[in-house]
Scaffold this active site. Structure first.
Site, PDB file in Angstrom:
ATOM      1  N   LYS A 103       0.849  -1.189   0.000  1.00  0.00           N
ATOM      2  CA  LYS A 103       0.000   0.000   0.000  1.00  0.00           C
ATOM      3  C   LYS A 103       0.879   1.231   0.000  1.00  0.00           C
ATOM      4  CE  LYS A 103      -4.496   0.740   0.207  1.00  0.00           C
ATOM      5  NZ  LYS A 103      -5.514  -0.255  -0.147  1.00  0.00           N
ATOM      6  N   ASN A 218     -15.895   6.399  -4.768  1.00  0.00           N
ATOM      7  CA  ASN A 218     -16.031   5.493  -5.921  1.00  0.00           C
ATOM      8  C   ASN A 218     -16.755   4.200  -5.547  1.00  0.00           C
ATOM      9  OD1 ASN A 218     -14.772   2.930  -7.231  1.00  0.00           O
ATOM     10  ND2 ASN A 218     -14.607   4.498  -8.800  1.00  0.00           N
TER      11      ASN A 218
END
Ligand code: GLU
Length: 428
Positions: A103, A218
């Site tokens: 990440k 999103n």
């Protein structure tokens, strides 16, 4: 309070009780392989130089190149990015994708930057981490407050550094820059497949079920839109500024159209334009939304939203974790005692990385699929892994989260063991 990573690691204790693992595996799962902290200099529009702090953590790459998104948020920290990289490792294994977990993130409020500043920041971040990423090494993607446009800038910067077109270095790119059809809606779509599997298995009926959705980025938006189309009643939606509620149900597409225009959900309360002519909304705080009496509470915002302090107030029968880490380990225990089912993040939100995998495959093959193919392969993968986890949880009388982790850890453990030399050092 524990660090996010310490809390994330606590879950492994329960998982380890159900699986026989070598010390090698336990030890490896405690430590990220590589943590990089970088300074990101950005020339601001006013001519001043600002330096932001960014991170990239690669947690484990035993099963393949590491994979995971890049987050822009003021609260990004090394602790958060490490936890997210750990969850990506589990998630890719849960879905049986040939990837490890990583990440990245930058501590910034992107809403404070102009578009050009955002582009310079994105390019500068890639220059800072270029040495440790690559199509066969570590493959970033979008996450909170980053999107296809940002991925396009980042990919282009990487090509310029390497003097080669290497589209497999980043996924979630714009369609016209070798992105995959269906990637944008994949996280929400995948989450709906998991919910539908659950509903089917328990003889529930979408038309009779109410949903409250925390987070309208999103994933939250696409999920709500598709859930509404599939017959579920979305009664509440929140974003970072507040929430709206309607007993008769909301039309998420209309809510999004309005938000795009006004940039704020709360303005839906005032009767301006066609939306209010059709529907009436009640205003709620974000916290009130979490405590609504609905069938499914959908958590699509950030981590640590349900913790030991508010777990007792949750009235939903099911929690669907579209965000990463929205429920703490203490809350897990309290919710389970009250008979509330948590459909866990490492399965529920895995549609995003699954279609990222499809994008990477298409980039490497140089051969692109139509949207139906992407969506049907996504469905196939989500349904298969969801069913395996539901079966495992029933068979072993464990939570869905423990079952998902068990499934993921088993695959990671297999890879670590087959790579290692542990047995040669036994009984010596
Ligand atoms: N950021 C997304 C996640 O948390 C997607 C990661 C990816 O596509 O690599 O799963």
């Amino acid at each position: 309070m524990d660090s996010i990573f310490a809390d994330a690691q606590k879950r492994l204790v329960e998982v380890f009780r159900h699986i026989d693992l070598t010390d090698d595996v336990r030890e490896k799962l405690k430590h990220p392989k590589l943590s990089l902290c970088v300074s990101i200099p950005v020339r601001m529009d006013n001519g001043h130089l600002r330096v932001f702090t960014g991170y990239r953590v690669q947690f484990d790459d035993t099963r393949g190149p590491t994979k995971g998104g890049i987050r822009y948020h003021p609260d990004v920290s090394l602790d958060e990015v490490t936890s997210l990289s750990f969850w990506m490792t589990i998630k890719c294994a849960v879905m049986n994708l040939p990837f490890g977990g990583a990440k990245g993130g930058v501590s910034v409020n992107p809403k404070d930057l102009s578009r050009l500043e955002l582009e310079r920041l994105s390019r500068s971040y890639i220059r800072a981490i270029a040495d440790i990423i690559g199509p066969q090494r570590d493959i970033p993607a979008p996450d909170v407050y980053t999107n296809a446009t940002v991925m396009g800038w980042m990919a282009d910067e990487y090509y310029q550094i390497k003097r080669q077109q290497l589209p497999g270095v980043i996924t979630g790119k714009p369609i016209h820059l070798n992105g995959s059809l269906g990637r944008d809606s994949a996280t929400g779509r995948g989450a709906l497949h998991v919910l539908q599997q659950w509903v089917e298995r328990h003889d529930l009926h979408a038309e009779k079920m109410t949903l409250a959705v925390q987070g309208f980025g999103n994933a939250g938006y696409h999920f709500s839109r598709l859930a509404h189309e599939a017959g579920f009643k979305v009664v509440a939606i929140s974003d970072s500024r507040g929430a709206i509620f309607s007993e008769e149900g909301l039309d998420p597409q209309k809510v999004m159209d309005h938000k795009e225009q006004k940039k704020d959900l709360r303005t839906m309360l005032y009767c301006d334009g066609s939306v209010c002519d059709l529907q009436r909304y009640k205003k709620l705080s974000g916290r009130e939304l979490l405590e609504l009496d609905v069938d499914v509470l959908v958590l699509a915002a950030l981590e640590n939203q349900v913790d030991k302090d508010n777990a007792g107030n949750i009235k939903a029968r099911q929690l669907l974790e579209i965000a990463n880490g929205p429920v703490t380990s203490e809350a897990d225990v309290l919710l389970a005692k009250r008979g509330i089912t948590v459909l866990p993040d490492v399965l529920v939100n895995a549609g995003g990385v699954t279609v990222s995998y499809f994008e990477w495959v298409q980039n490497r093959a140089g051969f692109y699929w139509d949207e139906n193919k992407v969506n049907s392969r996504l469905k196939e993968t989500m349904v298969r892994e969801a069913r395996t986890i539901f079966d495992l949880a029933e068979e072993k009388h464990i939570s869905l989260r423990t079952a998902a982790y068990l499934q993921g850890v088993k695959r990671i453990a297999g890879a670590i063991t087959q790579q290692g030399t542990h047995e040669y050092f036994q009984n010596t």
